[in-house]
Design a protein around this motif. Structure first.
Motif, PDB file in Angstrom:
ATOM      1  N   LEU A 256       1.447  -1.036   0.358  1.00  0.00           N
ATOM      2  CA  LEU A 256       0.043   0.209  -0.397  1.00  0.00           C
ATOM      3  C   LEU A 256       1.584   1.316   0.003  1.00  0.00           C
ATOM      4  O   LEU A 256       0.518   2.660  -0.552  1.00  0.00           O
ATOM      5  N   ASN A 279      -8.339   1.157   0.341  1.00  0.00           N
ATOM      6  CA  ASN A 279      -7.436   0.563   1.785  1.00  0.00           C
ATOM      7  C   ASN A 279      -7.435   1.076   3.118  1.00  0.00           C
ATOM      8  O   ASN A 279      -6.504   1.143   3.806  1.00  0.00           O
ATOM      9  N   THR A 295       3.727   2.777   5.807  1.00  0.00           N
ATOM     10  CA  THR A 295       3.093   4.033   5.619  1.00  0.00           C
ATOM     11  C   THR A 295       2.284   4.542   5.723  1.00  0.00           C
ATOM     12  O   THR A 295       1.737   5.637   4.896  1.00  0.00           O
TER      13      THR A 295
END
Length: 759
Positions: A256, A279, A295
């Protein structure tokens, strides 16, 4: 009894919720705990060895009360007992169980390095211990331990040592049974990408993509090369990798992060928002692992880029979405999400650096947060489906109201709720339902109630939400000036100066967003009202925050061209205006225009340092001696500390520092640290540095505070280090929001000044 215990253990394996969809993790753990107790009573070595391993593996389902060490300490204790049993009788235990023992050690090392980080020196000590205890008959164990040693050095940013170990282990035989070859390649690619070596990342993972290393069925690998491809100029391959995988949900955190960063650095922020919204479940909770740190930084970068381009907007993070907290207010903005994730990543990185004895993580995360596009605009193929961030949200599961009448009825009930937070959450759920159905009529009433509730919060709370709430209404007014009616327009103008004050005193939203709001409002100023005065006043402060002297002077001239208003001649605004010019370094102008007016009045401490720099030491000292004992706000403390340092009175500086510690007792986020605190923080760094350098350092106890108990072991040198970190974080935050390093440079110059230097 042994046969019965064997039967129970075999039956218990079938309860493992990870492998067999069995019972809950807590039940599985308790079942294994009971079996281990009976195995210890029985004393059968092979069965006890296996029961310890089984119980250790089940600990993954045990809930800890404070932190992960509660679990890992127990798990390590079990494995060490197994290791002792194996060394006592290497041939008396099954090969499968011995391999499982080592694999559990490797799982713990992996967790300590990548998931629940432990200090680097502790990880090294554990690796050293396992190398000492492993028998030469298992050479593959030494290979795996060497790889983990390489990974912990990569976490510390020790590229040279990683390179040395990579050369040793890259071509070594793969320890099958202990690791998956494709997994080793993936970890290597991620490691090298974070170390800034995209060439090595490609070298690591390419054998999997070409089939030289077998891959697992259905497993996606190409995400790991998105950024390495982009950074090495292989843009066609980067685009193909992104396009083939971006629309899936539930991707790993590192994957991601790669897609979000790719979109942010190729001019595809809209696509990035699509990936982000697909997501959301991966973004729930706080930053607690290495992967979530990277992330979070990618989310913050994307949100910053999107906000730069004017793509910020309100959206609903529904309780139906994975990871959402049902008690939270559902309406979010990308600017708000970006700020939240920015601080989450930085806080975690700072803690990690403390564990590792380096500055690698925080410095690398900061660079990621500020990264500029690698390619200004990289064309992508058409979207594979409707962009998730453009879909209407679902109805709130907490409210059935959907029609105009239902929403109005629910709004009336909301106004009767006792707690303000409950009203805010309920209003945002009403907004979500109005977004979902496209209802516009009742939405206006809901928005204005929401604005009123946010205005009633203390200034430190919910400022991004407040700014977004006002901006949304002003945009509607700007698009259709006849839409709101006179009463609602009055409410907008009542809110405007309050909102502008809050977002200019504390880091909240970008200067471009504030400038846009002022511009929209400027097109709709009411005749014979103070609207234009408000806008021009705060336009000056905006330019001061941006460090643009010429623009600030021009904005001030435009304000002065308006008829005088008593509100802006009041003493608090006189002091505010004085601080503007001092923030820009215009000492001479301040002394000439404000010196006589401030003389003998509250707030004259602002003039201490300008007088000192102008050579009027007597005036500076007179004010200092008369007022230093009562200094308590940021302006006062900064002025008195600078005076003490510049005149060599470090004993008094020590007294002031210790007496005003609570000023810098803030969280690393956007809620508490005001712009005025920058100079106070820099003055503290300067004072503490000189106190320690001159041999006046000493240890003392930080007094108890509402947030934490008293803490021993503090010194002025330690305080200098802490304040410098704080100064760097918050000055850089203002730089992010304003787009200029003017104040960063001035504050660093103050913090690093010699005792007789002028700043």
């Amino acid at each position: 009894m042994r046969d019965e215990l064997r039967r129970r253990l075999d039956a218990a394996y079938k309860l493992d919720p990870d492998d067999n969809g069995g019972v809950g993790k807590e039940t599985y753990w308790r079942t294994m705990q009971a079996i281990l107790g009976d195995a210890e009573v029985l004393g059968d070595t092979p069965l006890l060895f296996e029961a310890r391993l089984a119980y250790g593996w089940s600990l993954r389902g045990k809930t800890w009360k404070k932190d992960s060490r509660e679990i890992f300490s127990e798990w390590l204790g079990l494995l060490r007992a197994c290791l002792t049993m194996w060394r006592a009788d290497p041939g008396g235990l099954s090969e499968g169980n011995v391999t499982a023992m080592w694999n559990q050690f490797f799982n713990i090392l992996d967790a300590f390095i990548r998931i629940y980080p432990e200090p680097a020196d502790r990880v090294h000590r554990l690796i050293d211990e396992l190398e000492r205890q492993c028998l030469p008959s298992r050479p593959m164990v030494f290979t795996v331990l060497g790889r983990y040693r390489m990974e912990i050095e990569a976490r510390r940013g020790n590229t040279a040592e990683v390179e040395r170990l990579w050369q040793e282990f890259y071509l070594a035989e793969t320890p099958l049974g202990h690791v998956l070859p494709d997994g080793v390649a993936e970890v290597g690619a991620t490691m090298w990408e974070r170390l800034g070596r995209p060439d090595r990342a490609i070298e690591s993972l390419t054998p999997v993509l070409t089939g030289q290393i077998p891959g697992r069925e259905g497993h996606v690998y190409v995400d790991g090369l998105l950024m390495p491809y982009l950074r090495t100029g292989r843009t066609d391959e980067a685009v193909a990798a992104h396009q083939s995988t971006y629309a899936r949900t539930g991707m790993k955190l590192e994957d991601l992060a790669a897609h979000l960063e790719f979109c942010a650095l190729t001019g595809n922020e809209e696509r990035g928002l699509d990936v982000l919204r697909r997501n959301l479940g991966r973004l729930s909770g706080t930053v607690t692992t290495i992967e979530s740190m990277w992330t979070a930084a990618a989310v913050a970068l994307l949100c910053r880029r999107a906000t730069d381009l004017g793509l910020d907007e309100e959206w609903a993070w529904s309780c139906d979405d994975d990871g959402c907290d049902c008690t939270a207010a559902p309406i979010r903005t990308y600017a708000e999400l970006g700020a939240e994730r920015r601080w989450g990543a930085l806080n975690f990185a700072l803690d990690l650096d403390e564990m590792d004895g380096t500055t690698f993580s925080s410095e690398t995360i900061m660079r990621r947060l500020h990264a500029e596009p690698i390619v200004r605009r990289l064309d992508l193929p058409a979207a594979v489906s409707e962009p998730a961030h453009r879909r209407r949200p679902r109805l709130s599961p907490h409210l059935a109201a959907a029609t105009t009448d239902e929403l109005r009825d629910e709004l009336a009930r909301t106004r009767k709720l006792e707690q303000r937070w409950d009203r805010v959450v309920h209003l945002q759920r009403l907004m979500q339902n109005a977004f979902a159905t496209g209802e516009q009529d009742a939405l206006l009433d809901i928005r204005f109630d929401h604005l009123d509730e946010l205005l009633a919060y203390k200034p430190a709370a919910m400022r991004p939400d407040l700014f977004a709430a006002l901006t949304a209404l002003v945009r509607l007014h700007d698009a259709d000036p006849a839409l709101l009616g006179a009463e609602r327009v009055d409410r907008l103008w009542t809110a405007a100066p309050v909102v502008l004050d809050r977002v200019l005193t504390r880091a909240t939203v970008q200067a471009a967003q504030i400038r846009e709001l002022i511009g929209m409002l400027g097109r709709h100023c009411r005749p014979d009202a103070d609207d234009l005065h408000h806008l021009r006043w705060f336009a000056v402060e905006l330019e001061v925050r941006c460090g643009d002297v010429d623009a600030a002077r021009a904005a001030w001239a435009a304000f002065e061209a308006l008829p005088a208003r008593e509100e802006y001649a009041a003493w608090p605004n006189v002091l505010r205006r004085t601080s503007w010019w001092l923030d820009l370094g215009l000492d001479e102008e301040v002394l000439a225009t404000m010196g006589p007016e401030l003389s003998g009045r509250d707030g004259e401490e602002r003039l201490i340092v300008p007088y000192l720099r102008a050579g009027e030491d007597g005036k500076a000292r007179e004010i200092h001696e008369r007022t230093f004992a009562s200094a308590e706000d940021p302006h006062q403390v900064a002025a008195h500390l600078e005076f003490c340092v510049r005149t060599g009175d470090l004993v008094r500086a020590k007294e002031i520092v210790l007496r005003t510690l609570d000023l810098l007792h803030v969280n690393y986020d956007d809620t508490e640290f005001t712009f005025d605190m920058l100079r106070t923080c820099a003055a503290n760094v300067l004072a503490c540095r000189l106190i320690a350098d001159r041999g006046l350092d000493e240890t003392w106890t930080w007094p108890q505070h509402s947030c934490c108990p008293a803490e021993d072991g503090w010194s002025y040198r330690k305080l200098e280090d802490g304040y410098r970190t704080q100064l760097t974080l918050f000055a850089t935050r203002w730089q992010e929001l304003t787009g200029t390093d003017f104040h960063v440079r001035r504050m660093n110059a103050l913090a690093d000044a010699a005792i007789d230097a002028a700043v």
